[in-house]
Design an enzyme around this catalytic site. Structure first.
Site, PDB file in Angstrom:
ATOM      1  N   LYS A 185       0.883  -1.169   0.000  1.00  7.92           N
ATOM      2  CA  LYS A 185       0.000   0.000   0.000  1.00  7.92           C
ATOM      3  C   LYS A 185       0.916   1.214   0.000  1.00  7.92           C
ATOM      4  O   LYS A 185       1.428   1.630   1.047  1.00  7.92           O
ATOM      5  CB  LYS A 185      -0.879  -0.019   1.255  1.00  7.92           C
ATOM      6  CG  LYS A 185      -2.219   0.665   1.107  1.00  7.92           C
ATOM      7  CD  LYS A 185      -2.147   2.141   0.826  1.00  7.92           C
ATOM      8  CE  LYS A 185      -1.838   2.970   2.035  1.00  7.92           C
ATOM      9  NZ  LYS A 185      -1.574   4.398   1.693  1.00  7.92           N
ATOM     10  N   GLU A 261       9.871   1.405  10.820  1.00  7.79           N
ATOM     11  CA  GLU A 261      10.906   2.416  10.574  1.00  7.79           C
ATOM     12  C   GLU A 261      10.207   3.760  10.647  1.00  7.79           C
ATOM     13  O   GLU A 261       9.461   4.147   9.744  1.00  7.79           O
ATOM     14  CB  GLU A 261      11.549   2.196   9.205  1.00  7.79           C
ATOM     15  CG  GLU A 261      12.240   0.833   9.131  1.00  7.79           C
ATOM     16  CD  GLU A 261      13.115   0.638   7.910  1.00  7.79           C
ATOM     17  OE1 GLU A 261      12.831   1.241   6.864  1.00  7.79           O
ATOM     18  OE2 GLU A 261      14.088  -0.128   8.008  1.00  7.79           O
ATOM     19  N   CYS A 295      13.801  11.046   6.577  1.00  5.31           N
ATOM     20  CA  CYS A 295      13.671  10.688   7.992  1.00  5.31           C
ATOM     21  C   CYS A 295      14.994  10.827   8.727  1.00  5.31           C
ATOM     22  O   CYS A 295      15.024  11.041   9.918  1.00  5.31           O
ATOM     23  CB  CYS A 295      13.175   9.254   8.105  1.00  5.31           C
ATOM     24  SG  CYS A 295      14.257   8.094   7.270  1.00  5.31           S
TER      25      CYS A 295
HETATM   26  N1  LIG Z   1      12.746   5.383   9.777  1.00  2.66           N
HETATM   27  C1  LIG Z   1      12.686   5.392   8.457  1.00  2.66           C
HETATM   28  O1  LIG Z   1      13.335   4.618   7.765  1.00  2.66           O
HETATM   29  C2  LIG Z   1      11.783   6.388   7.750  1.00  2.66           C
HETATM   30  C3  LIG Z   1      11.964   6.555   6.378  1.00  2.66           C
HETATM   31  C4  LIG Z   1      11.149   7.477   5.703  1.00  2.66           C
HETATM   32  C5  LIG Z   1      10.161   8.173   6.376  1.00  2.66           C
HETATM   33  N2  LIG Z   1      10.015   7.992   7.700  1.00  2.66           N
HETATM   34  C6  LIG Z   1       8.994   8.769   8.415  1.00  2.66           C
HETATM   35  O2  LIG Z   1       7.790   8.810   7.647  1.00  2.66           O
HETATM   36  C7  LIG Z   1       7.082  10.020   7.891  1.00  2.66           C
HETATM   37  C8  LIG Z   1       6.690  10.651   6.575  1.00  2.66           C
HETATM   38  O3  LIG Z   1       5.910   9.783   5.832  1.00  2.66           O
HETATM   39  P1  LIG Z   1       4.313   9.843   5.782  1.00  2.66           P
HETATM   40  O4  LIG Z   1       3.835  11.217   6.138  1.00  2.66           O
HETATM   41  O5  LIG Z   1       3.904   9.209   4.525  1.00  2.66           O
HETATM   42  O6  LIG Z   1       3.927   8.892   7.012  1.00  2.66           O
HETATM   43  P2  LIG Z   1       2.469   8.382   7.390  1.00  2.66           P
HETATM   44  O7  LIG Z   1       2.637   7.584   8.636  1.00  2.66           O
HETATM   45  O8  LIG Z   1       1.479   9.469   7.379  1.00  2.66           O
HETATM   46  O9  LIG Z   1       2.055   7.438   6.185  1.00  2.66           O
HETATM   47  C9  LIG Z   1       2.846   6.340   5.791  1.00  2.66           C
HETATM   48  C10 LIG Z   1       1.958   5.288   5.181  1.00  2.66           C
HETATM   49  O10 LIG Z   1       1.078   4.778   6.178  1.00  2.66           O
HETATM   50  C11 LIG Z   1      -0.248   4.796   5.679  1.00  2.66           C
HETATM   51  N3  LIG Z   1      -1.149   4.926   6.822  1.00  2.66           N
HETATM   52  C12 LIG Z   1      -1.529   6.053   7.466  1.00  2.66           C
HETATM   53  N4  LIG Z   1      -2.378   5.757   8.471  1.00  2.66           N
HETATM   54  C13 LIG Z   1      -2.524   4.412   8.480  1.00  2.66           C
HETATM   55  C14 LIG Z   1      -3.270   3.495   9.277  1.00  2.66           C
HETATM   56  N5  LIG Z   1      -4.048   3.908  10.274  1.00  2.66           N
HETATM   57  N6  LIG Z   1      -3.175   2.174   9.005  1.00  2.66           N
HETATM   58  C15 LIG Z   1      -2.388   1.734   8.006  1.00  2.66           C
HETATM   59  N7  LIG Z   1      -1.679   2.547   7.200  1.00  2.66           N
HETATM   60  C16 LIG Z   1      -1.734   3.866   7.441  1.00  2.66           C
HETATM   61  C17 LIG Z   1      -0.261   5.958   4.725  1.00  2.66           C
HETATM   62  O11 LIG Z   1      -1.356   5.879   3.848  1.00  2.66           O
HETATM   63  C18 LIG Z   1       1.072   5.799   4.049  1.00  2.66           C
HETATM   64  O12 LIG Z   1       1.038   4.819   3.040  1.00  2.66           O
HETATM   65  C19 LIG Z   1       8.018  10.853   8.721  1.00  2.66           C
HETATM   66  O13 LIG Z   1       7.649  10.758  10.058  1.00  2.66           O
HETATM   67  C20 LIG Z   1       9.367  10.187   8.508  1.00  2.66           C
HETATM   68  O14 LIG Z   1      10.308  10.405   9.521  1.00  2.66           O
HETATM   69  C21 LIG Z   1      10.790   7.105   8.403  1.00  2.66           C
HETATM   70  O1  LIG Z   2      13.552   9.047   4.674  1.00  4.40           O
HETATM   71  C1  LIG Z   2      14.219   8.126   5.112  1.00  4.40           C
HETATM   72  C2  LIG Z   2      15.242   7.488   4.391  1.00  4.40           C
HETATM   73  C3  LIG Z   2      15.461   6.188   4.566  1.00  4.40           C
HETATM   74  C4  LIG Z   2      16.446   5.537   3.820  1.00  4.40           C
HETATM   75  C5  LIG Z   2      16.518   4.194   3.740  1.00  4.40           C
HETATM   76  O2  LIG Z   2      15.621   3.386   4.258  1.00  4.40           O
HETATM   77  C6  LIG Z   2      17.598   3.562   3.036  1.00  4.40           C
HETATM   78  O3  LIG Z   2      18.527   4.221   2.574  1.00  4.40           O
HETATM   79  O4  LIG Z   2      17.544   2.327   2.952  1.00  4.40           O
END
Ligand SMILES: NC(=O)c1ccc[n+]([C@@H]2O[C@H](COP(=O)([O-])OP(=O)(O)OC[C@H]3O[C@@H](n4cnc5c(N)ncnc54)[C@H](O)[C@@H]3O)[C@@H](O)[C@H]2O)c1
Ligand SMILES: O=C/C=C/C=C(\O)C(=O)O
Length: 493
Positions: A185, A261, A295
Site C-alpha cells: 500500500k 521504521e 527521515c
Molecule cells: N525510519 C525510516 O526509515 C523512515 C523513512 C522514511 C520516512 N520515515 C517517516 O515517515 C514520515 C513521513 O511519511 P508519511 O507522512 O507518509 O507517514 P504516514 O505515517 O502518514 O504514512 C505512511 C503510510 O502509512 C499509511 N497509513 C496512514 N495511516 C494508516 C493506518 N491507520 N493504518 C495503516 N496505514 C496507514 C499511509 O497511507 C502511508 O502509506 C516521517 O515521520 C518520517 O520520519 C521514516
Molecule cells: O527518509 C528516510 C530514508 C530512509 C532511507 C533508507 O531506508 C535507506 O537508505 O535504505
C-alpha cells in the site's frame, strides 16, 4: 469528454498480475506538488480489493513462486532490477511528478536504489549461511541441529511518500528474495512508481499474485484494511510514529510480526575540530535534501561555541545559494514539499518558531515562484537560532527544509542535548578527532550514526531507529531475519 481532450490517466490496483479498478469506482486525485495540477486519478481500495490482493498473495505462496529454486527466484529478482533500469526514464518521470523532487536527485538516489534493493537482497539470500550445532546425547550418538529459513508468508508493506520507490523496494526486495509474497500500500501521495513496478514484475517473470498493489489512504481505508487483515503474516511499515502505534495495535491481533521504521528529530553535533567545509556541506544536505523530507535528516544542529557564528553564517550563505525549482530544472537543488497540506504543517512550525522567539537566520516563508508554479507547495529553506529546547520546533519532527542551530560548550553537554528527546533514528557527528568521534558515537542514542558524513548507505548494515524511532532493524542479514521464519531441525544421529 470534450473532443480533443485527453482522458485523465487512471492508476489502478495491481492484483494477481492484473490492473484492476475498485468496485466502488471511488477515485482520488494525485496532485503534482510543483504546480498543484492533477496528474492522475487513483482508485481507492475498499476491503474487497484488499481481500482479493491478500488472497492472491496467499495463493501465490503455493504456486510456482513457492516451488522455484533459490537460483530461479533470485535470477528473476535480478531481472526486476534490470527492468527498472531499462525503464529508468519512466520511473524517474513518475517519481518526480508525484513528489516534485529534482530529477538530478532522483536519478542519482531514488531510482538506482530502487533497482539495487532487488540485486543486493537477491545476492544476500544466496550467500548468508544459517547456523548448525552438534550436541552430545546420553546414548553417545549425538544429534545435529541445523537452522533453515522459510518465508514468513504474506507480507503487508506500507510505505511513505518521501522516497517512494526507494523505501518500498527496500522492503519488497528482501521480502521477495526470502520467498514471501507481498501486498503493498504505497502512500496516497505517491502511487505512480509502485504501480509501474507491477509491469516490470510481470515482464521479469514474477508469477501473478506475488507482487500486489492496493491504493488508498491510511485509517478506514486501504492501509487499515491491509494491516488488520488476518491473512497477512507480517507487516513492514515506514512512516510516522503515530501511524506506527496504530499499526502495532493492528498487528497485535493474531500476533503478527512487525518492522517499524519511524520518524525522529535527529541531531547533528559539530565540534570545533571538524573540517568545517565538510560539516557545512554535510549539514546542508542533511537539513535541505529532498526539501527536508528525509527521515534521517538533521533538524537540530548543535555547534561548539567557538565556531558557532562562523558555522551559522556559512550555512546561511549556503542555504541562500540554493536554487529552488521544478524537477526538470537541472540547476535546481530543492523542489517543493510533497503537498499543500504538508506545507501548511511546515509553515505552522515556521510561525511557531517566530512566536517562540527564534532569530530567523534565513527563510521562514514561501519563495516567489513563476506564475506556472504558483500553485505548488514551495517553501523556503529556513534556519533558526535562539529557541529554547522545549519549543515544539525543537521537539517535533517538522519534515521540512529547516534546522535550528544552538551552541554548546562541552562534549558532555552536546551528548545530553542530542539524547534529550524520546527519538533516536540517526545522528551526524563532525570532528577530525577520531577518538572523540568514536567516543561520542558510542554515547548517542540512535540506530544510525554518521561520522563526517551523512546518508552514506551500505545496504549490508543494520538500519533502524532506537527509542520511539522504530522497532527492529532492516538491512543486510537483519532484513533476512524479519522476512523469514528460522526453523531449527534437530536430528538424532
Ligand atoms: N525510519 C525510516 O526509515 C523512515 C523513512 C522514511 C520516512 N520515515 C517517516 O515517515 C514520515 C513521513 O511519511 P508519511 O507522512 O507518509 O507517514 P504516514 O505515517 O502518514 O504514512 C505512511 C503510510 O502509512 C499509511 N497509513 C496512514 N495511516 C494508516 C493506518 N491507520 N493504518 C495503516 N496505514 C496507514 C499511509 O497511507 C502511508 O502509506 C516521517 O515521520 C518520517 O520520519 C521514516
Ligand atoms: O527518509 C528516510 C530514508 C530512509 C532511507 C533508507 O531506508 C535507506 O537508505 O535504505
Amino acid at each position: 469528454m470534450k473532443p480533443g481532450k485527453a482522458a485523465m490517466k487512471e492508476i489502478k490496483h495491481h492484483i494477481n498480475g492484473q490492473y484492476v479498478s475498485s468496485c466502488s469506482s471511488r477515485l482520488f486525485d494525485n496532485v503534482n506538488p510543483a504546480n498543484g495540477k492533477i496528474i492522475s486519478k487513483v482508485h481507492e481500495a475498499g476491503r474487497e480489493e484488499v481481500d482479493a490482493a491478500v488472497k492472491a498473495a496467499r495463493a501465490a505462496l503455493r504456486g510456482p513462486w513457492g516451488k522455484m529454486t533459490l537460483d530461479e527466484r533470485t535470477s528473476i529478482l535480478h531481472k526486476v532490477a534490470d527492468g527498472i533500469n531499462a525503464r529508468f526514464d519512466e520511473f524517474l518521470e513518475g517519481e518526480c511528478l508525484d513528489t516534485g523532487k529534482p530529477k538530478s536527485m532522483a536519478s542519482h538516489i531514488d531510482i538506482p536504489r530502487g533497482a539495487a534493493n532487488f540485486k543486493v537482497f537477491a545476492d544476500m539470500i544466496k550467500n548468508v549461511p544459517t547456523e548448525s550445532f552438534e550436541m552430545p546425547t546420553p546414548d553417545g550418538t549425538g544429534a545435529l541441529n541445523y537452522a533453515v529459513r522459510r518465508p514468513k508468508g504474506v507480507i503487508g508493506v506500507i510505505s511513505p511518500w518521501n522516497l517512494p520507490l526507494l523505501l518500498m523496494t527496500w522492503k519488497v526486495g528482501p521480502a521477495l528474495a526470502c520467498g514471501n509474497t507481498v501486498v503493498v500500500k504505497p502512500s496516497e501521495e505517491t502511487p505512480t512508481t509502485t504501480t509501474l513496478l507491477g509491469e516490470v514484475m510481470k515482464e521479469a517473470g514474477v508469477p501473478d499474485g506475488v507482487f500486489n498493489v492496493v491504493h488508498g489512504f491510511g485509517g478506514d481505508s486501504a492501509g487499515a484494511f491491509l494491516t488488520e487483515h488476518p491473512q497477512v503474516d507480517g507487516i513492514t511499515f515506514t512512516g510516522e510514529i503515530g501511524t506506527g502505534e496504530v499499526i502495532m495495535k493492528a498487528a497485535a491481533k493474531g500476533i503478527r510480526d512487525i518492522s517499524l521504521e519511524l520518524g525522529g528529530k535527529n541531531a547533528g553535533v559539530v565540534f570545533a575540530d571538524c573540517d568545517i567545509d565538510k560539516a557545512i556541506e554535510g549539514t546542508m544536505r542533511s537539513a535541505f535534501a529532498n526539501c527536508g523530507q528525509v527521515c534521517l535528516g538533521t533538524e537540530r544542529v548543535y555547534v561548539e561555541r567557538s565556531i558557532f557564528d562562523e558555522f551559522v553564517g556559512r550555512l546561511k550563505e549556503a542555504a541562500e545559494g540554493m536554487k529552488i525549482g521544478p524537477p526538470d530544472d537541472a540547476e535546481a537543488d530543492m523542489g517543493p514539499l510533497v503537498s499543500l497540506n504538508h506545507r501548511e504543517k511546515v509553515l505552522s512550525y515556521y510561525q511557531k518558531a517566530v512566536d517562540d522567539g527564534a532569530t530567523v537566520v534565513t527563510g521562514g516563508g514561501v519563495p516567489e515562484m513563476p506564475e506556472a508554479l504558483a500553485g505548488g507547495a514551495w517553501v523556503q529553506p529556513t534556519i533558526w537560532t535562539g529557541l529554547p529546547e522545549d519549543s515544539a520546533v525543537i521537539t517535533d519532527e517538522i519534515f521540512g527544509p529547516c534546522c535550528h542551530i544552538r551552541p554548546f560548550d562541552t562534549e558532555e553537554e552536546a551528548i545530553e542535548l542530542a539524547n534529550s528527546l524520546p527519538y533516536g533514528l540517526a545522528s551526524a557527528i563532525w570532528s577530525e578527532n577520531i577518538t572523540r568521534a568514536h567516543r561520542v558515537a558510542g554515547q548517542i542514542e540512535a540506530g544510525i550514526i554518521w561520522v563526517n558524513s551523512w546518508f552514506l548507505r551500505d545496504l549490508r548494515t543494520p538500519f533502524g531507529g532506537s527509542k520511539q524511532s522504530g522497532i527492529g532493524r532492516e538491512g543486510g542479514v537483519h532484513s533476512l531475519e524479519f522476512y523469514t521464519e528460522m526453523k531449527n531441525i534437530c536430528v538424532k544421529l
